[in-house]
Scaffold this active site. Sequence first.
Site, short mmCIF file in Angstrom:
data_model
loop_
_atom_site.label_atom_id
_atom_site.label_comp_id
_atom_site.label_asym_id
_atom_site.label_seq_id
_atom_site.Cartn_x
_atom_site.Cartn_y
_atom_site.Cartn_z
N HIS A 5 5.49 -28.53 -17.88
CA HIS A 5 6.83 -28.31 -17.34
C HIS A 5 7.66 -27.60 -18.41
CE1 HIS A 5 5.90 -32.10 -14.79
NE2 HIS A 5 5.46 -31.00 -14.20
N GLU A 46 10.67 -29.21 -20.48
CA GLU A 46 10.48 -30.45 -21.23
C GLU A 46 10.11 -30.11 -22.68
OE1 GLU A 46 7.76 -32.78 -18.92
OE2 GLU A 46 9.12 -32.89 -17.21
N HIS A 83 4.95 -34.85 -22.38
CA HIS A 83 6.03 -34.51 -21.44
C HIS A 83 7.37 -34.99 -21.98
CE1 HIS A 83 3.83 -33.15 -17.76
NE2 HIS A 83 2.83 -33.77 -18.37
N GLU A 114 5.41 -39.68 -22.45
CA GLU A 114 6.76 -39.28 -22.05
C GLU A 114 7.72 -39.50 -23.22
OE1 GLU A 114 7.75 -37.92 -19.30
OE2 GLU A 114 6.14 -38.26 -17.84
#
Length: 806
Positions: A317, A320, A413, A480
């Site tokens: 992504h 990010e 991410h 994350e």
Amino acid sequence: MQFYGLLPAPNPLVQAADPEIKQKNGQIKKKDAYDERDSAFNMWDYFSDNKVNLIYQRYDNYPWSMIPLNNHRFAASCFFDCKKLIALNREIRLTEFTTVLNKNLYPSTMKQKEQKQLILEQDNKKYNGLKFDSNFESGNLFTSYKVGPNEYDLMMQNDTNSKGNTQWFYFSVENTLKNCVVTFNIINFIKCDSLFNMGQRPVVFSTKCNRSKGIGWVKAGHNIIYFRNKFKRENSSLKTYYTLSFSYKFEYSNDKVYFAQCYPYTHSQLNNFIERSIRPNKFAEVKELCKTISKLSCPLITIGNGKKAILLMARQHPGETPGSYTIEGAIEFLISNCMEAEVLRNHFTFYIIPMINPDGVVFGNYRCNLYGTDLNRIWICPHKELHDSVWHVRELIRQINQIAELSLIIDFHGHSKKFNSFYYANSLCDEQKLLPLISCNLSQMMNLRDCSFSIHESKKKTARVALQSEVKNGFTYTLEISFHAFRQQAYQDFTESSYKQLGEDVSLSIFKLFESQMVKSSKLPRTLTLQQNDEIDKLIKECDLSQLQIGQDDSGSDSNPEEDALQEQELLSFVNQKKQNKIIISTKKKFNRIDKGSQTDIQHYQNLMLDEKVLQKIEEQVKSIRRPNAETLGFQSIYEIVTSYQDVPLQDGFQNSFQQTDISLQQILGKMQVYHVRVSNKNSMFQNQFTTQSSKPVVIVLKNPYSKQQLSQQQQQSMPQHQDASIKNRRRITSITGRSSIEYKRLSHDRKYSIQQYHQDRNHAISFTQQQVTPQNLLTQDATFEKIANISKLKFYDKQMLKNLF
């Protein structure tokens, strides 16, 4: 040593760095806030009717703002045929993108006009306000409107070929005044909540401050509030956009100041890091994994020469950016001169893809690539050209497994709704909890209770889930990392250096995870102190992994990419209009034939004189079986109808399989047994109703296994000398009641069996019935769906022979 991961996790919905943040947010004025009593209006109307206040627009997107299928327009979107872009087979630079749009990607549904340069208010010599710009890597400001003396409404560009995915922002302003306070309202965000309501601030870079003081990106701004506004989304009558509003006081006059959601990390920045730190290093090697749609290079970094392999990747992504800083920190540690790094290099070969989606990064997307696809949702079956980097990563994994053992995959991410950093993993066993446990106790930036080990329905196509089968003796993880802050004694903002430190902590965690399997013969200095090392070893030895309380729900994803993605029918509408019209006409003809057949089926059921509720359910079931879609028409997707269009076979005759109804007909029909056998070809049908002494009902639907193309091939292959004889010796199928099937006569005429082929078919059918199931036990009380299903697996002529034997 403090074990950070075992601290109680705060509720992410109420946690905030400032305890008075809610009270302060309530005092901030919310411009254009949503109110149920007021009627919301469409964002496209705001975009098209507010030209008076428009001072900046990145480019004129009007020809590319509409979806031809439904004529829906999106204010900040750019839709184009990506296959035409691939066909150019050359590098597409950001500065020439608008030129390529006009020359090569102009919509076929519109009459092409001469390209005209936009006349912007901010280019006027008399204009004395802020001047905006986003024509640089990762920039995505689309329009800006001056709505007050020192207040501006901003609209971010949607991801290319998508209806939204707006959450990232990156733009610059010039013509500033010292000590002037300006308010920015970004009015087209899509997420319902944000860390900006919990203390997060935009990152700011002042050119003059950097030159005079050497200060880079800093978090700044005040009066920050994130709320729902009154602008309706173009693809919804109920959903509205959200506004991020913040104010900033300029420190210098005539300064150029950049604003972004988080610390930007561009494709050029990655290339500089590779040239500066990776290529000169003797432990690392840089290769090119593939070329992207715009012909950018997707680099692959290889570190170490061990017999086992570990795969690290980031930036699926584009928005990010914390993932890039973290994986850079991990790379710097792996090529460093310390004992842990050397042991890891000797035991493992690290394959690192630091930027999987370079196109999205360069063109300012938040979640998608140029084709408009969320790359972390297509790992099961990626397209080689449209999802290039994902396809090549899967190919790389296949090659790795042929020469080594893949032991671990980590996908980096960023997260815009939660604090700290944490792992997502698949729900397999307690052993997979060991890496998060080690990481959370090595790093103050991780929290164990924020981790989640489960597979939500929406995550089945992600890299973490799809690649687990490729790791035979290990696990796959998603790491994350918060855009905002982590909790130590108090909340502390993430910085560029703290992100890199987190990457080093992850590498040390990998070392501790496999330490017992590796030979430690290095004389280099340690990164971990002896006390830290001993305490972690003691924790691993004494900890009961089955008792660790870790979340079991990863459905709280950072966003839902499906609602902003183009559907297959919408993608179809961008193809050449003439070819599209031919396909639509041909497809409609076949759909009409299917509709006629479904009406015949429904009438047959009505003749049974059943209850009205039963008839209604059966009617729904029949329509669902015969509903036309991509699969029943013989294509894997609607897109293939356009790209590789051939003669579309009838639904009736395409798939040779047994279909059981969605609802339980045994419960519906009551104490009556009905065997419904349907074999259809073109518009001809014959139906036989079989009734037995059994008290349980069964409805069987047999499909003709021959498509229209297969019929034509058989006709060409049949022997000419036997054609006349085969016509004379054709048999008519006789039903149980003794009535001849007139429709089958027409059917057999199409088949044109030869005498020799007919006898072979008859002997084959008789031998099958003797081996599998006989006419005597076919219609008995113990008849089951499984037995009848065997009939559906036969060829067409076998089923006809079984009927004759009855």
